[in-house]
Design a protein around this motif. Structure first.
Motif, PDB file in Angstrom:
ATOM      1  N   ASP A   1      -8.194  -9.884  15.478  1.00  0.00           N
ATOM      2  CA  ASP A   1      -7.287  -8.885  14.901  1.00  0.00           C
ATOM      3  C   ASP A   1      -7.892  -8.376  13.584  1.00  0.00           C
ATOM      4  N   SER A   2      -8.380  -7.140  13.585  1.00  0.00           N
ATOM      5  CA  SER A   2      -9.031  -6.595  12.387  1.00  0.00           C
ATOM      6  C   SER A   2      -8.030  -6.455  11.241  1.00  0.00           C
ATOM      7  N   LYS A   3      -6.764  -6.192  11.557  1.00  0.00           N
ATOM      8  CA  LYS A   3      -5.747  -6.100  10.506  1.00  0.00           C
ATOM      9  C   LYS A   3      -5.597  -7.443   9.800  1.00  0.00           C
ATOM     10  N   PHE A   4      -5.662  -8.535  10.565  1.00  0.00           N
ATOM     11  CA  PHE A   4      -5.520  -9.858   9.958  1.00  0.00           C
ATOM     12  C   PHE A   4      -6.728 -10.171   9.069  1.00  0.00           C
TER      13      PHE A   4
ATOM     14  N   ASP B   1      -8.437  -7.991   7.402  1.00  0.00           N
ATOM     15  CA  ASP B   1      -8.188  -7.214   6.181  1.00  0.00           C
ATOM     16  C   ASP B   1      -7.124  -7.892   5.311  1.00  0.00           C
ATOM     17  N   LEU B   2      -6.116  -8.447   5.958  1.00  0.00           N
ATOM     18  CA  LEU B   2      -5.050  -9.148   5.238  1.00  0.00           C
ATOM     19  C   LEU B   2      -5.608 -10.351   4.485  1.00  0.00           C
TER      20      LEU B   2
ATOM     21  N   SER C   1       3.860  -7.364   3.825  1.00  0.00           N
ATOM     22  CA  SER C   1       4.474  -6.787   5.026  1.00  0.00           C
ATOM     23  C   SER C   1       4.483  -5.269   4.956  1.00  0.00           C
TER      24      SER C   1
ATOM     25  N   HIS D   1       2.612  -3.376   2.883  1.00  0.00           N
ATOM     26  CA  HIS D   1       1.252  -2.857   2.714  1.00  0.00           C
ATOM     27  C   HIS D   1       0.497  -2.789   4.049  1.00  0.00           C
ATOM     28  N   PHE D   2       0.717  -3.781   4.921  1.00  0.00           N
ATOM     29  CA  PHE D   2      -0.045  -3.853   6.172  1.00  0.00           C
ATOM     30  C   PHE D   2       0.789  -3.464   7.399  1.00  0.00           C
TER      31      PHE D   2
ATOM     32  N   ILE E   1       3.605  -4.799   8.702  1.00  0.00           N
ATOM     33  CA  ILE E   1       4.031  -5.935   9.509  1.00  0.00           C
ATOM     34  C   ILE E   1       5.485  -6.247   9.147  1.00  0.00           C
TER      35      ILE E   1
ATOM     36  N   TYR F   1       3.251 -14.236  12.554  1.00  0.00           N
ATOM     37  CA  TYR F   1       1.986 -13.497  12.702  1.00  0.00           C
ATOM     38  C   TYR F   1       0.845 -14.217  11.993  1.00  0.00           C
TER      39      TYR F   1
ATOM     40  N   ASN G   1      -2.448 -16.316  13.846  1.00  0.00           N
ATOM     41  CA  ASN G   1      -3.828 -15.908  13.648  1.00  0.00           C
ATOM     42  C   ASN G   1      -4.658 -16.923  12.866  1.00  0.00           C
TER      43      ASN G   1
END
Length: 278
Positions: free
Chosen positions: A173-176, A178-179, A199, A201-202, A204, A212, A216
């Motif tokens: 998960d590329s979003k994770f 980045d998180l 939450s 900002h991303f 979620i 989540y 991950n």
């Protein structure tokens, strides 16, 4: 030091034979080898060094250079106040203090080239050459230009540290990813690492965020933040001369006793034990 500023200092030094240097009250130093060669020794581990190498020297680490050919060094010394905004600055550097913490906590503290990525190494060399130019120019704007250039250098070092942290981890998960990067780089900014802020900002759901993150990472968000802070605290107490009280305050612990309690609970050693055992 030849070029002194509130938050950093620069020095060019040439050695045919290494001499001990005074390095009190600094956070860490970048070392740029302008010419020469030999061996860099850190905690009795030795590796060759050459012209254009870039090294990191934590404040409280045992190190020396065994010089084979007369060597010219550029030393860039950072202090913790580097990231405290000055009254006449138009740029707020305070958030960059987290990057400095992150670099120090995730460096292997062995000798050798600091930057493994060849493209990033080339970029940092260009930026250090710009620092060297301003060092020699010494005009009215030089200190500000050097300081802003050092921000760029530390951003690249942070990126390399992040690559080492994620190396071998399967994060689909590329979003994770980045998180995680965002949390790592803002770990000392309590307002930017709240679940509500992250939450939004991303993108979620706040009610889904905990699930989540655990899905991950395999651990709770609260545990991840605590362990990240303790890793920084361990690095700071071992490799710098910063007081334990100051480390606790900067990382958001109630006081040094709270930090010490958490360190003992998770790693079996208190802060003083870690400092004395370096």
């Amino acid at each position: 030091m030849d070029f002194l500023h509130d938050s950093f200092a620069l020095e060019i030094a040439s050695y045919a034979e290494w001499q001990e240097r005074s390095r009190t009250n600094n956070f860490f130093e970048l070392v740029y080898i302008l010419e020469g060669k030999g061996l860099q020794s850190v905690n009795h581990i030795q590796l060759p060094f050459h012209e254009n190498d870039i090294h990191l020297l934590p404040a409280a680490k045992c190190y020396k250079y065994l010089i084979e050919e007369s060597t010219r060094f550029l030393f860039v010394r950072f202090t913790s106040s580097y990231f405290v905004p000055l009254s006449n600055d138009q740029v707020d550097y305070s958030s960059w203090f987290s990057r400095l913490n992150f670099i120090l906590a995730n460096h292997h503290h062995h000798p050798g080239e600091l930057i493994q990525d060849l493209g990033d190494r080339t970029q940092v060399k260009k930026l250090l050459d710009a620092v060297l130019y301003e060092y020699e120019k010494k005009d009215i704007c030089s200190a500000f230009i050097i300081r802003t250039t050092l921000v760029s250098i530390l951003a690249i070092l942070s990126r390399n540290a992040q690559k080492r942290v994620l190396d071998g981890k399967m994060i689909s998960d590329s979003k994770f990813a980045d998180l995680l990067s965002f949390v790592n780089f803002h770990i000392t900014n309590k307002n930017r690492i709240t679940v509500d802020y992250l939450s939004e900002h991303f993108g979620i759901s706040a009610t889904y965020f905990s699930e989540y993150f655990r899905r991950n990472s395999g651990e709770s968000y609260k545990d991840y933040v605590l362990k990240s802070k303790l890793k920084i605290a361990e690095s700071r107490v071992v490799y710098t001369t910063t007081s334990i009280k100051e480390i606790a305050w900067e990382l958001g612990f109630t006081d040094s006793s709270h930090l010490n309690k958490m360190m003992k609970r998770h790693y079996g050693k208190g802060m003083l034990q870690l400092r004395k055992g370096r």
